[in-house]
Design a protein around this motif. Sequence first.
Motif, PDB file in Angstrom:
ATOM      1  N   LEU A   1      -5.747  -1.834  -5.789  1.00  0.00           N
ATOM      2  CA  LEU A   1      -5.017  -2.908  -5.298  1.00  0.00           C
ATOM      3  C   LEU A   1      -5.310  -4.305  -6.031  1.00  0.00           C
ATOM      4  CD1 LEU A   1      -5.186  -2.244  -1.455  1.00  0.00           C
ATOM      5  CD2 LEU A   1      -3.251  -1.816  -2.952  1.00  0.00           C
ATOM      6  N   GLU A   2      -4.294  -5.140  -6.107  1.00  0.00           N
ATOM      7  CA  GLU A   2      -4.690  -6.349  -6.873  1.00  0.00           C
ATOM      8  C   GLU A   2      -5.399  -7.644  -5.910  1.00  0.00           C
ATOM      9  OE1 GLU A   2      -2.207  -8.228  -9.436  1.00  0.00           O
ATOM     10  OE2 GLU A   2      -1.574  -6.366 -10.509  1.00  0.00           O
ATOM     11  N   THR A   3      -4.821  -7.448  -4.674  1.00  0.00           N
ATOM     12  CA  THR A   3      -5.397  -8.303  -3.645  1.00  0.00           C
ATOM     13  C   THR A   3      -5.510  -7.598  -2.375  1.00  0.00           C
ATOM     14  OG1 THR A   3      -3.099  -9.161  -2.910  1.00  0.00           O
ATOM     15  CG2 THR A   3      -4.424 -10.377  -4.851  1.00  0.00           C
ATOM     16  N   ILE A   4      -5.988  -8.086  -1.354  1.00  0.00           N
ATOM     17  CA  ILE A   4      -6.173  -7.409  -0.257  1.00  0.00           C
ATOM     18  C   ILE A   4      -4.902  -7.752   0.749  1.00  0.00           C
ATOM     19  CG2 ILE A   4      -7.293  -7.433   2.125  1.00  0.00           C
ATOM     20  CD1 ILE A   4      -9.770  -8.218   0.706  1.00  0.00           C
ATOM     21  N   PRO A   5      -4.053  -6.695   1.069  1.00  0.00           N
ATOM     22  CA  PRO A   5      -2.587  -6.823   1.347  1.00  0.00           C
ATOM     23  C   PRO A   5      -2.653  -7.058   2.944  1.00  0.00           C
ATOM     24  CG  PRO A   5      -2.992  -4.656   1.188  1.00  0.00           C
ATOM     25  CD  PRO A   5      -4.453  -5.416   0.839  1.00  0.00           C
ATOM     26  N   LEU A   6      -3.281  -8.270   3.280  1.00  0.00           N
ATOM     27  CA  LEU A   6      -3.306  -8.413   4.858  1.00  0.00           C
ATOM     28  C   LEU A   6      -2.621  -9.947   4.946  1.00  0.00           C
ATOM     29  CD1 LEU A   6      -6.714  -7.533   5.824  1.00  0.00           C
ATOM     30  CD2 LEU A   6      -4.713  -6.383   6.685  1.00  0.00           C
ATOM     31  N   THR A   7      -1.348 -10.117   5.715  1.00  0.00           N
ATOM     32  CA  THR A   7      -0.783 -11.326   5.653  1.00  0.00           C
ATOM     33  C   THR A   7      -1.356 -12.129   6.756  1.00  0.00           C
ATOM     34  OG1 THR A   7       0.689 -10.184   7.361  1.00  0.00           O
ATOM     35  CG2 THR A   7       1.473 -10.199   5.102  1.00  0.00           C
ATOM     36  N   ASP A   8      -2.282 -11.705   7.749  1.00  0.00           N
ATOM     37  CA  ASP A   8      -2.710 -12.625   8.783  1.00  0.00           C
ATOM     38  C   ASP A   8      -4.228 -11.890   9.218  1.00  0.00           C
ATOM     39  OD1 ASP A   8      -2.994 -14.728  10.604  1.00  0.00           O
ATOM     40  OD2 ASP A   8      -0.899 -14.628  11.333  1.00  0.00           O
ATOM     41  N   GLU A   9      -4.785 -12.551  10.253  1.00  0.00           N
ATOM     42  CA  GLU A   9      -5.887 -11.688  10.712  1.00  0.00           C
ATOM     43  C   GLU A   9      -5.562 -11.521  12.159  1.00  0.00           C
ATOM     44  OE1 GLU A   9      -9.295 -14.787   9.244  1.00  0.00           O
ATOM     45  OE2 GLU A   9      -7.550 -15.617   9.813  1.00  0.00           O
ATOM     46  N   VAL A  10      -6.111 -10.495  12.922  1.00  0.00           N
ATOM     47  CA  VAL A  10      -5.855  -9.971  14.078  1.00  0.00           C
ATOM     48  C   VAL A  10      -6.844  -9.726  14.946  1.00  0.00           C
ATOM     49  CG1 VAL A  10      -5.338  -7.772  13.769  1.00  0.00           C
ATOM     50  CG2 VAL A  10      -4.049  -8.611  15.353  1.00  0.00           C
TER      51      VAL A  10
ATOM     52  N   ILE B   1       0.851  -1.062   0.057  1.00  0.00           N
ATOM     53  CA  ILE B   1       0.009   0.106  -0.085  1.00  0.00           C
ATOM     54  C   ILE B   1       0.822   1.236   0.037  1.00  0.00           C
ATOM     55  CG2 ILE B   1      -2.066  -1.057   1.190  1.00  0.00           C
ATOM     56  CD1 ILE B   1      -1.149   0.321   3.781  1.00  0.00           C
ATOM     57  N   CYS B   2       2.015   1.356  -0.783  1.00  0.00           N
ATOM     58  CA  CYS B   2       2.869   2.330  -0.830  1.00  0.00           C
ATOM     59  C   CYS B   2       2.187   3.499  -1.415  1.00  0.00           C
ATOM     60  CB  CYS B   2       4.324   1.947  -1.336  1.00  0.00           C
ATOM     61  SG  CYS B   2       3.904   1.855  -2.998  1.00  0.00           S
ATOM     62  N   ASP B   3       2.296   4.688  -0.693  1.00  0.00           N
ATOM     63  CA  ASP B   3       1.703   6.015  -1.085  1.00  0.00           C
ATOM     64  C   ASP B   3       0.556   6.000  -0.485  1.00  0.00           C
ATOM     65  OD1 ASP B   3       3.914   6.448  -2.666  1.00  0.00           O
ATOM     66  OD2 ASP B   3       3.023   5.600  -4.455  1.00  0.00           O
TER      67      ASP B   3
ATOM     68  N   ALA C   1     -11.873  -1.659   4.288  1.00  0.00           N
ATOM     69  CA  ALA C   1     -11.478  -0.519   3.565  1.00  0.00           C
ATOM     70  C   ALA C   1     -10.412  -0.946   2.378  1.00  0.00           C
ATOM     71  CB  ALA C   1     -10.544   0.488   4.224  1.00  0.00           C
ATOM     72  N   LEU C   2      -9.782  -1.979   2.591  1.00  0.00           N
ATOM     73  CA  LEU C   2      -8.679  -2.714   1.682  1.00  0.00           C
ATOM     74  C   LEU C   2      -9.416  -3.318   0.646  1.00  0.00           C
ATOM     75  CD1 LEU C   2      -6.051  -3.814   4.155  1.00  0.00           C
ATOM     76  CD2 LEU C   2      -5.675  -2.166   2.367  1.00  0.00           C
ATOM     77  N   ARG C   3     -10.406  -4.049   0.839  1.00  0.00           N
ATOM     78  CA  ARG C   3     -11.532  -4.728   0.008  1.00  0.00           C
ATOM     79  C   ARG C   3     -11.933  -3.829  -1.178  1.00  0.00           C
ATOM     80  NH1 ARG C   3     -16.284  -8.204   2.241  1.00  0.00           N
ATOM     81  NH2 ARG C   3     -14.671  -9.679   2.963  1.00  0.00           N
ATOM     82  N   ARG C   4     -12.266  -2.597  -0.447  1.00  0.00           N
ATOM     83  CA  ARG C   4     -12.794  -1.787  -1.435  1.00  0.00           C
ATOM     84  C   ARG C   4     -11.792  -1.202  -2.455  1.00  0.00           C
ATOM     85  NH1 ARG C   4     -16.430   3.924   0.128  1.00  0.00           N
ATOM     86  NH2 ARG C   4     -17.665   2.029   0.904  1.00  0.00           N
ATOM     87  N   LEU C   5     -10.602  -0.835  -1.962  1.00  0.00           N
ATOM     88  CA  LEU C   5      -9.453  -0.382  -3.096  1.00  0.00           C
ATOM     89  C   LEU C   5      -9.223  -1.652  -4.048  1.00  0.00           C
ATOM     90  CD1 LEU C   5      -6.958   0.853  -0.153  1.00  0.00           C
ATOM     91  CD2 LEU C   5      -8.416   2.397  -1.782  1.00  0.00           C
ATOM     92  N   VAL C   6      -9.367  -3.014  -3.593  1.00  0.00           N
ATOM     93  CA  VAL C   6      -9.415  -3.972  -4.482  1.00  0.00           C
ATOM     94  C   VAL C   6     -10.454  -3.900  -5.650  1.00  0.00           C
ATOM     95  CG1 VAL C   6      -9.670  -6.491  -5.063  1.00  0.00           C
ATOM     96  CG2 VAL C   6      -8.153  -5.549  -3.125  1.00  0.00           C
ATOM     97  N   GLU C   7     -11.695  -3.702  -5.262  1.00  0.00           N
ATOM     98  CA  GLU C   7     -12.815  -3.600  -6.073  1.00  0.00           C
ATOM     99  C   GLU C   7     -12.768  -2.207  -6.864  1.00  0.00           C
ATOM    100  OE1 GLU C   7     -15.911  -5.290  -2.787  1.00  0.00           O
ATOM    101  OE2 GLU C   7     -15.954  -3.243  -3.039  1.00  0.00           O
ATOM    102  N   LEU C   8     -12.145  -1.128  -6.161  1.00  0.00           N
ATOM    103  CA  LEU C   8     -11.679  -0.135  -7.289  1.00  0.00           C
ATOM    104  C   LEU C   8     -10.486  -0.174  -8.255  1.00  0.00           C
ATOM    105  CD1 LEU C   8     -12.147   2.875  -4.519  1.00  0.00           C
ATOM    106  CD2 LEU C   8     -13.852   2.368  -6.502  1.00  0.00           C
ATOM    107  N   GLY C   9      -9.887  -1.437  -7.935  1.00  0.00           N
ATOM    108  CA  GLY C   9      -8.826  -1.551  -8.939  1.00  0.00           C
ATOM    109  C   GLY C   9      -7.523  -1.007  -8.499  1.00  0.00           C
TER     110      GLY C   9
END
Lengths: 242, 242, 242, 242, 242, 242
Positions: free
Chosen positions: C150-159, C107-109, C140-148
């Motif tokens: 991001l390609e995938t949700i950049p989460l490496t684990d759940e917390v 999610i740089c930038d 929020a990340l999912r929405r960024l994927v939907e808007l194109g």
Amino acid sequence: MRPSARSPDQLRTIQLQPGYSKYAEGSCLACFGDTQVLCAATVEQRLPAWLRDSGRGWVTAEYGMLPRATTQRTDREAARGRQTGRTLEIQRLIGRSLRAVTDLKAICDMQIRVDCDVLQADGGTRTAAITGAYVALHLALRRLVELGLLETIPLTDEVAAVSCGLYCGQPVLDLDYEEDSNAEADANFVLTGRGGIVEIQGTAEDAPFSERQFLDLLALAKKGAADLIAIQRAVLGLDAPA
Amino acid sequence: MRPSARSPDQLRTIQLQPGYSKYAEGSCLACFGDTQVLCAATVEQRLPAWLRDSGRGWVTAEYGMLPRATTQRTDREAARGRQTGRTLEIQRLIGRSLRAVTDLKAICDMQIRVDCDVLQADGGTRTAAITGAYVALHLALRRLVELGLLETIPLTDEVAAVSCGLYCGQPVLDLDYEEDSNAEADANFVLTGRGGIVEIQGTAEDAPFSERQFLDLLALAKKGAADLIAIQRAVLGLDAPA
Amino acid sequence: MRPSARSPDQLRTIQLQPGYSKYAEGSCLACFGDTQVLCAATVEQRLPAWLRDSGRGWVTAEYGMLPRATTQRTDREAARGRQTGRTLEIQRLIGRSLRAVTDLKAICDMQIRVDCDVLQADGGTRTAAITGAYVALHLALRRLVELGLLETIPLTDEVAAVSCGLYCGQPVLDLDYEEDSNAEADANFVLTGRGGIVEIQGTAEDAPFSERQFLDLLALAKKGAADLIAIQRAVLGLDAPA
Amino acid sequence: MRPSARSPDQLRTIQLQPGYSKYAEGSCLACFGDTQVLCAATVEQRLPAWLRDSGRGWVTAEYGMLPRATTQRTDREAARGRQTGRTLEIQRLIGRSLRAVTDLKAICDMQIRVDCDVLQADGGTRTAAITGAYVALHLALRRLVELGLLETIPLTDEVAAVSCGLYCGQPVLDLDYEEDSNAEADANFVLTGRGGIVEIQGTAEDAPFSERQFLDLLALAKKGAADLIAIQRAVLGLDAPA
Amino acid sequence: MRPSARSPDQLRTIQLQPGYSKYAEGSCLACFGDTQVLCAATVEQRLPAWLRDSGRGWVTAEYGMLPRATTQRTDREAARGRQTGRTLEIQRLIGRSLRAVTDLKAICDMQIRVDCDVLQADGGTRTAAITGAYVALHLALRRLVELGLLETIPLTDEVAAVSCGLYCGQPVLDLDYEEDSNAEADANFVLTGRGGIVEIQGTAEDAPFSERQFLDLLALAKKGAADLIAIQRAVLGLDAPA
Amino acid sequence: MRPSARSPDQLRTIQLQPGYSKYAEGSCLACFGDTQVLCAATVEQRLPAWLRDSGRGWVTAEYGMLPRATTQRTDREAARGRQTGRTLEIQRLIGRSLRAVTDLKAICDMQIRVDCDVLQADGGTRTAAITGAYVALHLALRRLVELGLLETIPLTDEVAAVSCGLYCGQPVLDLDYEEDSNAEADANFVLTGRGGIVEIQGTAEDAPFSERQFLDLLALAKKGAADLIAIQRAVLGLDAPA
């Protein structure tokens, strides 16, 4: 008779420990008797906005005191959320004193910031700070020369400070806290190696003082400053100027 | 191999200098290698409003860092006008740690405030602060006993703190700044002379760590705290409890 | 017997309401019993100055509490003019917890800021905040994927996070305010879906606790976090990872 | 030649307008040329906490400057949320100057606060402030005598202030802004009706100055202060002391 | 045509949820369409210093907005360290509105503080706040009657607030955010159950408006306030006054 | 009978002194009886960040009050470290009033800031400030025309402000402090030369007022504003518009 049994024109035991800090570009622990001030100079390759493109660099200072530097604890300024007027006044004085002997054009594009933090306060913290800050500044500038960033050390003179006061009617040099609390008048002198005056701040505590008394204080200060500057030269490994 | 060439379970050179300050009721300069924290305890015969008439006294702490304690200068909190979250978090931790071993009922009507000021920061400032603050507190309480204000020193246990971390995958004790900046995980342990746990704060820096790893850190911390407490006893002139 | 009549390893009724806010890019109202925390994630296409050109984005959090979220009204921080140490400590914890499971390079930038505001406080507000903030961040990340973007949700684990404590000598899970006020020890655990530890904060309230007791709390926390993560998955419409 | 065509020892046109304010117990608009300072004294029957039961009253001052008192607008201190170091330094100086000629024991239980607000700034605002503040203080004390609250006006001497400086190498009296901006040295003198010294603040702007130069400034200041005190007497309707 | 397709004199869907908060003495969630304001009344048996012994109690309000209540996130006031002028202006308005219908003598020795926190902001937050705060206040006072601390509810009238504006040249009632951003004029009316005016605040956004236009807005406001007061009565279980 | 013996529709003695300040681009000392407000306009060739590249300039105002402008001294806002809600509310009102008659597009790239500082306060400071600020703004804009920076003065209308109130049940114009403190209702009207309404702020002090009463106040305000605008024209050397 002074509480410390010193003669009227006698400084306290002075110790200037150069290189006290592991990280600072220049540093000095200045001890005037039980007063201890840690002075640390930081070189920044970045000027405050109002000085950019002015062709001049800048030297400034900040002053602080540990809460239990004093006999009674004083509130921590960071916790209170503001610096006191006394603190601001002292740090402005230190900055002016250092700039008076620095060739600011020679350090254009740089700011040197000298932090003066009082570890223990037994009177005369501002004069110890100025005297130690000069050593820290000198060392930081010397390092810039060694790194090839400057050709020569851009100091035009040496500077030291000392307090004098009227104690039991008598002019005395380098007041400690006990004398300071009971002095009728109190003056701080910032003087240079060549005998110039950089700053004079004289204050009557109780009743006004006379011109005669003031001149006595100035005479004491000249002697004290000369002694301090000799010590600065010694710890910096410098000869007296010809 | 650790940057300092220490073995994984080896503390840095520890020095606790009691009575460092001329004015404080109790004081200690705590050095963990190049980290130096000046701890000074002040006894006040006056409680914060919310504790008056509660039958309990209070022990609290304040934490600060000189601007040039660090390799890069950090802004002076007093000049910025507020303490950072990190500062507030650390001083709350020191205060809780000291209260955990103090019998607050025995010092009712008094507040003891321990100022912990970092003169030089090479990692582990909060653990050095807690370890030194305990000595300063002990000395201040001892003085109250000597003055006849207390019958016995109202401490129920001894307390010291140490950090551990995963560095290049290996659990190591008492991280210095270089290790701390590169550790995968970092934990601070506040432990007592009798082996109790007062505080644990563990943080994954990069990736989560496992329970196994955490238990390794805890084991190191127990060894380190025992060593620190032995040093505290030595400088306080105390025998180990039977 | 717990005041709420729960069994020692029983969470309160947990409700995570995704999409609670009309405007935020992702949001969740997290209810742990009577504790209610509104978590709202904001995506900003602008990084704080110190992260620009670092190749990494940032996730951060802010925490607040409505003045009458509590049984007794607490002062409004905006009116007092500063956030308390407790507030700063909690929001730093939430931020670290979220960053521990986010691929910041992906999610740089961008900076994602999650506001966690306590509408009602019955204990465990920081653990409800972390648990809800993860859902808001995911959305929020999912929405960024939907808007194109991001390609995938950049989460490496759940917390998720949960508190445990020693109450009347017994280890119990997910303390409410009444238990929290009377617990002998109190620990917050931030754990991941794969069983990793992100943060541990354990505090003795009265007397130090033992390693055995601490391990009991950790065991409870692992069970509680697993339950919370299952609920997160359900409200996010996700299957458990294979 | 001075920019204003004054002779070196000539004051600007001085006007002291007593009773300028409708509400203050004592007031004076002090004009040194285009510099205008409104001084208003307030009598409070209530001491700051640290002076209660000390048997002494207190005189203090506050200083401010309207944002467009200057050629370039300066930020409003109330909007910035803090007073500058310069402001604090000046108001401390005004307070000390007034206290030096006041019998504080005679006004025990009272605090007199003199507000000095600069309406227009053309150099020398602090000296105009002190000179006008003395008149405001005198009038407020006179009113207390008229009201029967004091028997006599508890002033032990008169006080006025004036600046001097080295301008193009020549000592000159009462610098205006244009001179002040270009002076090589700048000193403020607070002197009394009987010829005593209350405060001296001398600063080298560029290069250190000599003792000889300083004594020249002092001589000018004595002449200037005598003139100012004669004007104070005139507007207060007083004869010169025998 | 209004963006929401409402007729010019039509309120948004209004919902007043009494008793929303578990802890407050009186509370109400006020929804004007998508605008949501949580109002919580706190009864304090302690007056601000300036009202003690005045024979009058006090009603005051505080206002805040969650950072992501708005389409674009706004900075958190607690983090910025000060409340904006807009916030202070609104909370002063709410306080005055409530005091205008309260018999302050009847609640002497008490202060009632109503916190109005905006969870979601779609225009008209101050009018929703006043309308909901009245319900919260009523409930808190009713509880004081139930507890026997007051004999009757010391309210002298009912109060509600509504905005009106000129949108595309037409007077409309209860503006949402889209209308508000584009209105030529905007006025807030605080009116009572008996038809009295408590506050009028009218502002031309772009060009001045005429007396005729202003009277049209006032007429709309009277209708809107009557509707709101009917809803207040309904949720409070009150009949209309005879 | 009014305390000042004025008739109900009679203004106090009004004096507008243009060009009062030596340095400001435009200035006016506005006196409404004993109320004195110094208004000074500063032209800055620099816009606040949020307006850059918007094609519009900006007009804004700041308001302050000297501590002893009032019968009882009020604390200095700069010393308290924050402006009160009242101050912020008034300066926002002044700014809006001036912008309502300024063609902001015509001054794009410029900000004009009008400082309104109350030297003496006898009621109606905000209306005197607006009335004087308009004169200061006009003069500053005229100077820009004279300098060739603008072609015509970009004001679309004239603006003045006046207060009205219900005093002893009677509508009266331009309240002084004594009336203001005892009025049953109080309204400020900002009106234009062409008879438009810019702002209305009406407040019931004690009991709600009626529409009839409000219209009486508005009628008085229209007369008062017309008188004030005639005085503005006179001091600006302008004819009435045809």
